[in-house]
Write a protein that holds these residues in place. Structure first.
Motif, mmCIF file in Angstrom:
data_model
loop_
_atom_site.group_PDB
_atom_site.id
_atom_site.type_symbol
_atom_site.label_atom_id
_atom_site.label_comp_id
_atom_site.label_asym_id
_atom_site.label_seq_id
_atom_site.Cartn_x
_atom_site.Cartn_y
_atom_site.Cartn_z
ATOM 1 N N LYS A 153 32.689 27.025 38.018
ATOM 2 C CA LYS A 153 32.208 26.706 39.365
ATOM 3 C C LYS A 153 33.310 26.074 40.216
ATOM 4 O O LYS A 153 33.404 26.338 41.416
ATOM 5 N N THR B 101 28.392 35.058 38.522
ATOM 6 C CA THR B 101 29.567 35.625 37.873
ATOM 7 C C THR B 101 29.357 35.686 36.359
ATOM 8 O O THR B 101 28.487 35.001 35.808
ATOM 9 N N THR B 102 30.184 36.495 35.704
ATOM 10 C CA THR B 102 30.070 36.647 34.250
ATOM 11 C C THR B 102 30.295 35.322 33.528
ATOM 12 O O THR B 102 29.575 34.985 32.583
ATOM 13 N N GLN B 103 31.297 34.553 34.003
ATOM 14 C CA GLN B 103 31.589 33.265 33.365
ATOM 15 C C GLN B 103 30.423 32.297 33.494
ATOM 16 O O GLN B 103 30.082 31.590 32.540
ATOM 17 N N GLN C 250 35.558 28.774 41.321
ATOM 18 C CA GLN C 250 34.866 29.589 42.317
ATOM 19 C C GLN C 250 34.909 28.914 43.683
ATOM 20 O O GLN C 250 35.167 29.562 44.707
#
Length: 320
Positions: free
Chosen positions: A300, A126-128, A303
């Protein structure tokens, strides 16, 4: 079992336990090395103790892990090889690289794991996650500018160590996911397969047998024996929590936790050891590094939390 593995609480526990154990191990090992400088022999004893403890635990019924399997051992041999190569090159690099710079170089492992995951088909993060890892690496580089002494050979060994650490973490994650191996099983195979390689090293480097006789002589000291036993126990706990964190979370999570541990160890080292000049770049880099690690941990966790309802929904749909 699948639900447990995706639990955000188990993920958080695995990451925290690895981070705390890893940080404690730095100071415990330092206390041992100050009295006993033969690090490779110490590592060999740690791996032998780990293999024997798990073996007797299985024989006595305390663990449910499967016995030694030749096919599994063959698959996990690269994991053990990369693990020991990482340790060997890391120890060798310390002869030419100072501790702050060594820690800074090792903190580049998350970026290497991210790149390795992309090329091994794990998919784009992911971008983050990507931005947080880049921020962490940027913090390392900024901190390094405040204390930079160049030794080409030492730096080369340290970067090779980063490569080997990346490879074995990625392989541990893959082994646990594809072969259904528990963290204890991977830890046993790693310790068992490490022994021939480590025995060869301590003989080739000339540590053995002098290092063993010194170890027996120093064991008469109660204080040294207590620290040695603590080191052996914590070595087992460290390997277990490392493999658990890698399987439950990911190789990238384990390396980020290692980054945060490095920040904590460095900070405690400044306070407890003294004699280290603090530069503005060091402080700025450590702050950026820590911010990147915290950002990644949050990304994380979110997510994992978002995936859990989806898994529960899929299970319910299968039941209907």
């Amino acid at each position: 079992m699948e639900i447990m593995d995706t639990s955000p609480y188990l993920s958080l526990f695995a990451a925290l336990s690895y981070g705390i154990t890893s940080m404690a191990m730095v100071f415990i090992n330092k206390a041992v090395i100050m009295q006993y400088a033969h690090s490779m022999t110490l590592l060999t004893v740690q791996q032998l103790a780990t293999a024997l403890l798990i073996h007797f635990g299985r024989v006595m019924g305390y663990t449910r892990d499967r016995g030694l399997n030749a096919e599994t051992a063959k698959k996990l041999f690269p994991v053990s090889l990369f693990y020991n190569a990482n340790v060997g090159f890391a120890l060798a690099s310390l002869k030419g690289v100072n501790i702050p710079m060594y820690i800074a170089i090792k903190r580049l492992t998350p970026l290497a794991v991210l790149v390795a995951g992309f090329f091994t088909g794990k998919g784009k993060p992911t971008t983050q996650v990507t931005l947080s890892v880049i921020l962490t690496a940027a913090g390392v580089l900024i901190a390094a500018l405040g204390d930079f002494s160049f030794d080409l050979f030492g730096y080369s060994l340290a970067f090779i160590s980063v490569f080997f650490q990346t490879m074995y973490l990625v392989l541990v994650e893959k082994s646990g996911a594809e072969d259904g191996l528990s963290s204890i099983e991977i830890m046993f195979y790693n310790s068992f397969l490490s022994l021939p390689f480590l025995l060869f090293l301590i003989i080739a480097t000339g540590e053995f047998p002098n290092s063993l006789s010194i170890l027996f002589a120093k064991s008469s000291s109660i204080s040294f024996l207590a620290i040695l036993i603590l080191s052996l126990v914590m070595g087992i706990v460290l390997n277990y929590t490392m493999f658990l964190c890698t399987i439950v979370n990911s190789a990238l999570t384990t390396t980020i936790v290692g980054v945060l541990k490095g920040v904590g160890s460095t900070t405690l080292g400044f306070v407890m050891l003294g004699g280290v000049e603090v530069h503005a770049l060091n402080v700025t880099g450590l702050v950026i590094n820590t911010a990147g690690g915290v950002w990644y941990s949050f990304a994380k966790y979110q997510q994992k939390k978002s995936k859990l309802p989806k898994i529960m929904s899929d299970i319910e749909s299968h039941r209907k």
